[in-house]
Design a protein around this motif. Structure first.
Motif, PDB file in Angstrom:
ATOM      1  N   ILE A 100      25.565  75.219  86.747  1.00 48.65           N
ATOM      2  CA  ILE A 100      24.151  75.003  87.050  1.00 48.65           C
ATOM      3  C   ILE A 100      23.966  73.959  88.149  1.00 48.65           C
ATOM      4  CG2 ILE A 100      23.316  75.748  84.800  1.00 48.65           C
ATOM      5  CD1 ILE A 100      23.019  72.733  84.102  1.00 48.65           C
ATOM      6  N   MET A 101      25.013  73.142  88.402  1.00 50.35           N
ATOM      7  CA  MET A 101      24.897  72.103  89.429  1.00 50.35           C
ATOM      8  C   MET A 101      26.286  71.728  89.917  1.00 50.35           C
ATOM      9  SD  MET A 101      25.207  68.644  90.317  1.00 50.35           S
ATOM     10  CE  MET A 101      25.729  67.994  88.757  1.00 50.35           C
ATOM     11  N   VAL A 102      26.405  71.582  91.228  1.00 50.85           N
ATOM     12  CA  VAL A 102      27.628  71.071  91.853  1.00 50.85           C
ATOM     13  C   VAL A 102      27.209  69.963  92.810  1.00 50.85           C
ATOM     14  CG1 VAL A 102      29.576  71.582  93.377  1.00 50.85           C
ATOM     15  CG2 VAL A 102      28.823  73.287  91.715  1.00 50.85           C
ATOM     16  N   ALA A 103      27.876  68.820  92.706  1.00 48.57           N
ATOM     17  CA  ALA A 103      27.622  67.718  93.636  1.00 48.57           C
ATOM     18  C   ALA A 103      28.935  67.384  94.345  1.00 48.57           C
ATOM     19  CB  ALA A 103      27.083  66.489  92.909  1.00 48.57           C
ATOM     20  N   LYS A 104      28.918  67.505  95.657  1.00 50.74           N
ATOM     21  CA  LYS A 104      30.093  67.173  96.476  1.00 50.74           C
ATOM     22  C   LYS A 104      29.796  65.876  97.205  1.00 50.74           C
ATOM     23  CE  LYS A 104      31.079  69.048 100.503  1.00 50.74           C
ATOM     24  NZ  LYS A 104      31.528  69.856 101.617  1.00 50.74           N
ATOM     25  N   ARG A 105      30.657  64.867  96.988  1.00 47.78           N
ATOM     26  CA  ARG A 105      30.499  63.561  97.623  1.00 47.78           C
ATOM     27  C   ARG A 105      31.536  63.434  98.730  1.00 47.78           C
ATOM     28  NH1 ARG A 105      30.188  63.977  92.543  1.00 47.78           N
ATOM     29  NH2 ARG A 105      28.293  63.334  91.456  1.00 47.78           N
ATOM     30  N   GLU A 106      31.033  63.250  99.952  1.00 47.41           N
ATOM     31  CA  GLU A 106      31.886  63.259 101.142  1.00 47.41           C
ATOM     32  C   GLU A 106      31.715  61.941 101.900  1.00 47.41           C
ATOM     33  OE1 GLU A 106      30.739  65.686 104.874  1.00 47.41           O
ATOM     34  OE2 GLU A 106      31.967  67.020 103.635  1.00 47.41           O
ATOM     35  N   LEU A 107      32.832  61.287 102.174  1.00 49.93           N
ATOM     36  CA  LEU A 107      32.818  60.037 102.942  1.00 49.93           C
ATOM     37  C   LEU A 107      33.009  60.328 104.419  1.00 49.93           C
ATOM     38  CD1 LEU A 107      35.126  57.908 100.654  1.00 49.93           C
ATOM     39  CD2 LEU A 107      32.702  57.486 101.060  1.00 49.93           C
ATOM     40  N   ASN A 108      32.386  59.497 105.276  1.00 50.86           N
ATOM     41  CA  ASN A 108      32.673  59.609 106.705  1.00 50.86           C
ATOM     42  C   ASN A 108      34.046  58.964 106.962  1.00 50.86           C
ATOM     43  OD1 ASN A 108      32.017  56.874 106.556  1.00 50.86           O
ATOM     44  ND2 ASN A 108      30.637  56.911 108.312  1.00 50.86           N
ATOM     45  N   GLU A 109      34.515  59.017 108.205  1.00 41.64           N
ATOM     46  CA  GLU A 109      35.878  58.575 108.521  1.00 41.64           C
ATOM     47  C   GLU A 109      36.167  57.131 108.160  1.00 41.64           C
ATOM     48  OE1 GLU A 109      37.760  59.497 112.212  1.00 41.64           O
ATOM     49  OE2 GLU A 109      36.826  61.484 112.266  1.00 41.64           O
ATOM     50  N   ASP A 110      35.212  56.219 108.398  1.00 46.21           N
ATOM     51  CA  ASP A 110      35.494  54.807 108.120  1.00 46.21           C
ATOM     52  C   ASP A 110      35.020  54.346 106.735  1.00 46.21           C
ATOM     53  OD1 ASP A 110      32.746  54.487 108.406  1.00 46.21           O
ATOM     54  OD2 ASP A 110      32.871  53.236 110.202  1.00 46.21           O
ATOM     55  N   GLY A 111      34.507  55.282 105.924  1.00 47.08           N
ATOM     56  CA  GLY A 111      34.108  54.948 104.560  1.00 47.08           C
ATOM     57  C   GLY A 111      32.814  54.171 104.454  1.00 47.08           C
ATOM     58  N   GLN A 113      29.743  55.547 105.051  1.00 51.73           N
ATOM     59  CA  GLN A 113      28.648  56.450 104.712  1.00 51.73           C
ATOM     60  C   GLN A 113      29.129  57.484 103.709  1.00 51.73           C
ATOM     61  OE1 GLN A 113      25.923  57.931 107.863  1.00 51.73           O
ATOM     62  NE2 GLN A 113      26.527  59.968 107.169  1.00 51.73           N
ATOM     63  N   LEU A 114      28.308  57.726 102.715  1.00 50.30           N
ATOM     64  CA  LEU A 114      28.596  58.700 101.666  1.00 50.30           C
ATOM     65  C   LEU A 114      27.480  59.729 101.666  1.00 50.30           C
ATOM     66  CD1 LEU A 114      30.128  59.617  99.057  1.00 50.30           C
ATOM     67  CD2 LEU A 114      28.641  58.025  97.804  1.00 50.30           C
ATOM     68  N   THR A 115      27.831  60.996 101.867  1.00 50.44           N
ATOM     69  CA  THR A 115      26.848  62.073 101.814  1.00 50.44           C
ATOM     70  C   THR A 115      27.109  62.881 100.560  1.00 50.44           C
ATOM     71  OG1 THR A 115      26.754  62.155 104.229  1.00 50.44           O
ATOM     72  CG2 THR A 115      25.867  64.055 103.029  1.00 50.44           C
ATOM     73  N   ILE A 116      26.038  63.105  99.791  1.00 53.86           N
ATOM     74  CA  ILE A 116      26.141  63.883  98.562  1.00 53.86           C
ATOM     75  C   ILE A 116      25.362  65.174  98.764  1.00 53.86           C
ATOM     76  CG2 ILE A 116      25.708  63.967  96.084  1.00 53.86           C
ATOM     77  CD1 ILE A 116      25.778  60.883  96.129  1.00 53.86           C
ATOM     78  N   TYR A 117      26.062  66.292  98.649  1.00 57.04           N
ATOM     79  CA  TYR A 117      25.450  67.614  98.714  1.00 57.04           C
ATOM     80  C   TYR A 117      25.343  68.105  97.276  1.00 57.04           C
ATOM     81  CZ  TYR A 117      27.022  67.241 103.543  1.00 57.04           C
ATOM     82  OH  TYR A 117      27.243  66.809 104.832  1.00 57.04           O
ATOM     83  N   GLN A 118      24.130  68.088  96.734  1.00 51.23           N
ATOM     84  CA  GLN A 118      23.930  68.500  95.351  1.00 51.23           C
ATOM     85  C   GLN A 118      23.217  69.846  95.346  1.00 51.23           C
ATOM     86  OE1 GLN A 118      21.731  65.790  92.886  1.00 51.23           O
ATOM     87  NE2 GLN A 118      22.034  67.027  91.068  1.00 51.23           N
ATOM     88  N   THR A 119      23.913  70.857  94.827  1.00 50.64           N
ATOM     89  CA  THR A 119      23.363  72.198  94.752  1.00 50.64           C
ATOM     90  C   THR A 119      23.033  72.514  93.303  1.00 50.64           C
ATOM     91  OG1 THR A 119      24.649  72.898  96.670  1.00 50.64           O
ATOM     92  CG2 THR A 119      23.756  74.648  95.258  1.00 50.64           C
ATOM     93  N   ALA A 132      21.773  63.952 100.223  1.00 45.48           N
ATOM     94  CA  ALA A 132      21.413  62.530 100.144  1.00 45.48           C
ATOM     95  C   ALA A 132      22.471  61.722 100.887  1.00 45.48           C
ATOM     96  CB  ALA A 132      21.314  62.087  98.696  1.00 45.48           C
ATOM     97  N   VAL A 133      22.031  60.910 101.835  1.00 43.90           N
ATOM     98  CA  VAL A 133      22.936  60.112 102.646  1.00 43.90           C
ATOM     99  C   VAL A 133      22.795  58.653 102.223  1.00 43.90           C
ATOM    100  CG1 VAL A 133      23.578  59.415 104.987  1.00 43.90           C
ATOM    101  CG2 VAL A 133      22.739  61.747 104.549  1.00 43.90           C
ATOM    102  N   TYR A 134      23.938  58.044 101.898  1.00 44.36           N
ATOM    103  CA  TYR A 134      23.998  56.651 101.463  1.00 44.36           C
ATOM    104  C   TYR A 134      24.860  55.862 102.439  1.00 44.36           C
ATOM    105  CZ  TYR A 134      22.251  58.045  96.846  1.00 44.36           C
ATOM    106  OH  TYR A 134      21.487  58.533  95.803  1.00 44.36           O
ATOM    107  N   VAL A 135      24.523  54.586 102.603  1.00 49.35           N
ATOM    108  CA  VAL A 135      25.363  53.670 103.366  1.00 49.35           C
ATOM    109  C   VAL A 135      25.897  52.618 102.408  1.00 49.35           C
ATOM    110  CG1 VAL A 135      24.231  54.057 105.583  1.00 49.35           C
ATOM    111  CG2 VAL A 135      23.371  52.275 104.064  1.00 49.35           C
ATOM    112  N   ARG A 136      27.090  52.152 102.706  1.00 48.75           N
ATOM    113  CA  ARG A 136      27.723  51.163 101.833  1.00 48.75           C
ATOM    114  C   ARG A 136      26.948  49.852 101.897  1.00 48.75           C
ATOM    115  NH1 ARG A 136      32.404  51.130  99.275  1.00 48.75           N
ATOM    116  NH2 ARG A 136      33.329  52.829 100.465  1.00 48.75           N
ATOM    117  N   ALA A 137      26.665  49.272 100.730  1.00 49.21           N
ATOM    118  CA  ALA A 137      25.987  47.979 100.668  1.00 49.21           C
ATOM    119  C   ALA A 137      26.936  46.904 101.168  1.00 49.21           C
ATOM    120  CB  ALA A 137      25.538  47.671  99.248  1.00 49.21           C
ATOM    121  N   GLN A 138      26.391  45.914 101.845  1.00 39.66           N
ATOM    122  CA  GLN A 138      27.229  44.834 102.394  1.00 39.66           C
ATOM    123  C   GLN A 138      27.489  43.749 101.376  1.00 39.66           C
ATOM    124  OE1 GLN A 138      28.710  45.235 105.306  1.00 39.66           O
ATOM    125  NE2 GLN A 138      27.654  47.172 105.489  1.00 39.66           N
TER     126      GLN A 138
END
Length: 138
Positions: A100-111, A113-119, A132-138
């Motif tokens: 019923i749901m798949v969430a794929k969490r993908e990091l950019n090359e330097d880690g 940014q995290l993009t979550i594709y939730q279907t 949903a696009v997330y950036v790493r908290a400092q």
């Protein structure tokens, strides 16, 4: 713990300006913590919706690809968590054996940014993917 999981751990801040939702509205803001304890990965999410309402959701899983019961969840009976061959962290929720749901969490090359594709798959309305696009908290 599989060392490929380590870059996913930490606190992430939602960037609503570059996120894209097919179902519902992009939240005004949000955060997510991904933590590891004793081989289990926990996801702790908060979003601020368009009406100013704060919504929280938490779940955890063992990243071994095995379907595990989710007795407290009204929408899914099992959840699996795994790393795919591309190194993405993927969760799959099922109800009655159907995905019923798949969430794929993908990091950019330097880690940074995290993009979550939730279907989400709805029997009567088709499938929708929220990005949903997330950036790493400092």
């Amino acid at each position: 713990m599989d060392e490929r999981l380590r870059p996913f751990l930490g606190t992430w801040i939602l960037d609503p300006d570059v996120s894209n939702y097919e179902q519902g509205s992009v939240p005004w803001g949000g955060s997510m913590k991904i933590l590891e304890k004793d081989g289990e990965i926990g996801f702790f999410m908060k979003t601020v919706e368009g009406e100013g309402e704060t919504v929280e959701a938490n779940f955890s899983g063992i990243p071994d690809g095995e379907d595990r019961p989710m007795p407290q969840n009204p929408f899914a009976d099992t959840l699996s968590l795994s790393l795919n061959t591309d190194g993405d962290l993927v969760s799959e929720a099922k109800r009655g054996g159907l995905t019923i749901m798949v969430a794929k969490r993908e990091l950019n090359e330097d880690g940074s940014q995290l993009t979550i594709y939730q279907t989400v798959h709805l029997l009567d309305a088709g499938s929708f993917t929220n990005e949903a696009v997330y950036v790493r908290a400092q």
